[in-house]
Design a protein around this motif. Sequence first.
Motif, PDB file in Angstrom:
ATOM      1  N   THR A  28       0.827  -1.208   0.000  1.00  0.00           N
ATOM      2  CA  THR A  28       0.000   0.000   0.000  1.00  0.00           C
ATOM      3  C   THR A  28       0.863   1.260   0.000  1.00  0.00           C
ATOM      4  N   GLU A  29       2.013   1.191   0.642  1.00  0.00           N
ATOM      5  CA  GLU A  29       2.933   2.326   0.619  1.00  0.00           C
ATOM      6  C   GLU A  29       3.478   2.535  -0.787  1.00  0.00           C
ATOM      7  N   THR A  32       0.982   4.105  -3.256  1.00  0.00           N
ATOM      8  CA  THR A  32       0.875   5.554  -3.117  1.00  0.00           C
ATOM      9  C   THR A  32       2.014   6.250  -3.857  1.00  0.00           C
ATOM     10  N   THR A  92      -8.926  -1.308  -1.739  1.00  0.00           N
ATOM     11  CA  THR A  92      -7.530  -0.938  -1.529  1.00  0.00           C
ATOM     12  C   THR A  92      -7.398   0.556  -1.278  1.00  0.00           C
ATOM     13  N   GLU A  93      -8.130   1.359  -2.049  1.00  0.00           N
ATOM     14  CA  GLU A  93      -8.094   2.808  -1.864  1.00  0.00           C
ATOM     15  C   GLU A  93      -8.474   3.175  -0.425  1.00  0.00           C
ATOM     16  N   ILE A  96      -5.665   2.283   1.941  1.00  0.00           N
ATOM     17  CA  ILE A  96      -4.555   3.234   1.850  1.00  0.00           C
ATOM     18  C   ILE A  96      -4.861   4.464   2.693  1.00  0.00           C
ATOM     19  N   ARG A  97      -6.115   4.941   2.635  1.00  0.00           N
ATOM     20  CA  ARG A  97      -6.482   6.113   3.443  1.00  0.00           C
ATOM     21  C   ARG A  97      -6.396   5.788   4.927  1.00  0.00           C
ATOM     22  N   GLN A  99      -4.461   3.566   6.336  1.00  0.00           N
ATOM     23  CA  GLN A  99      -3.054   3.443   6.717  1.00  0.00           C
ATOM     24  C   GLN A  99      -2.410   4.811   6.825  1.00  0.00           C
ATOM     25  N   LYS A 204      -0.576  11.740   0.929  1.00  0.00           N
ATOM     26  CA  LYS A 204      -0.838  10.988   2.157  1.00  0.00           C
ATOM     27  C   LYS A 204      -1.540  11.856   3.198  1.00  0.00           C
ATOM     28  N   PRO A 240      -4.982   8.571  -4.478  1.00  0.00           N
ATOM     29  CA  PRO A 240      -3.777   7.753  -4.675  1.00  0.00           C
ATOM     30  C   PRO A 240      -3.161   7.900  -6.066  1.00  0.00           C
TER      31      PRO A 240
END
Length: 370
Positions: A28-29, A32, A92-93, A96-97, A99, A204, A240
């Motif tokens: 996920t990092e 981004t 996944t989106e 990511i938010r 995280q 981020k 992202p």
Amino acid sequence: MEHRKGFVFGQYLPPDLSPFDKLFEIFTELITHTSGDFDEAISWLRELDEEYQLTTEDYTIDDFIEDLKAKGYIREEIRPDGSDGMGITAKTERNIRQQALKQIFGNLKKSGSGNHKTKYTGSGEEQTGELREYRFGDALDRISLTESLKNAQINNGSDEFRLTEDDLVVEDAQYKAQMSTVLMIDISHSMILYGEDRITPAKKVAMALAELITTRYPKDTLDILVFGDDAWPVSIAELPYLQVGPYHTNTVAGLQLAMDLLRRKRNTNKQIFMITDGKPSCVRERDGTYYKNSFGLDEYIVEQCYLHARQARKLHIPITTFMIAQDPYLQQFVERFTEANQGKAFYTGLKGLGEMIFEDYETNRKKRLK
């Protein structure tokens, strides 16, 4: 024998994560950083695996990809050139938010009512525990029956029960403010100049702020826009995938769009957060042409910025500027811009940007912006 209380320190043991969870956090990092490019993220993941032995014979990168498919984190899609490929899903989106929020703001949990308190008391929603005399217009459900009946007995005696308006007391409450925020993100070419990736931290921060507001303060609103030669709004789902373009910095276009978005909001509390690393270098003229100057703080361009800063002030919209470059020659412009708006400015690098925005958001939510 004397027993003493104290602490016993031992070696730190990291959480026992499954092979999938360990790789997913890295994945996920990387997604981004690659602006949603799955193939590039996996390529980087394979390189990291070769260097740091992230996988084993029992669980490989290919096994991880299959798990991503099975868990609904990626899906097959047709690329613009017509070839087949893999892309990330809304699941996944959202991850990511989450995280980003965890990394930047800590493990914040959703509050019950989804509002902020201010320091002002009155006919709000949350009890303060403090009592005061009844005033005309107070809601009946705010009256403290126990305390009011006790006052009636003290004031009028217990032989003949009598309750008057002077006996009534209410439990005070706090106003709850709602905030409408526009976050402006600079996507001009300078955001990736000099070998420094400035757009990824900005993305981020935006994702973390979006997750914070939607989970903790759902009655607040957040609009996000990007500005280069022009300015346009972007959705949370697009964050992202944001990329820097071959753009100049049209700060005026961003301010115009931000104020247009906020004019439509009913909330009385409004604010603009602007993340930028460079000087304004572009404005669009009335005839549709662009006036550009990349070589300095052009007087015509910066005066347009000051004009819009003053307009925002008249609309009671404070602007907080987060200047992620610390060039001394830009400070004078930022200081004059901030003075014109009566807002705030922070000269900061990339480190700590998220925490700074969070703290400022929380501070602004605890006061009434007039």
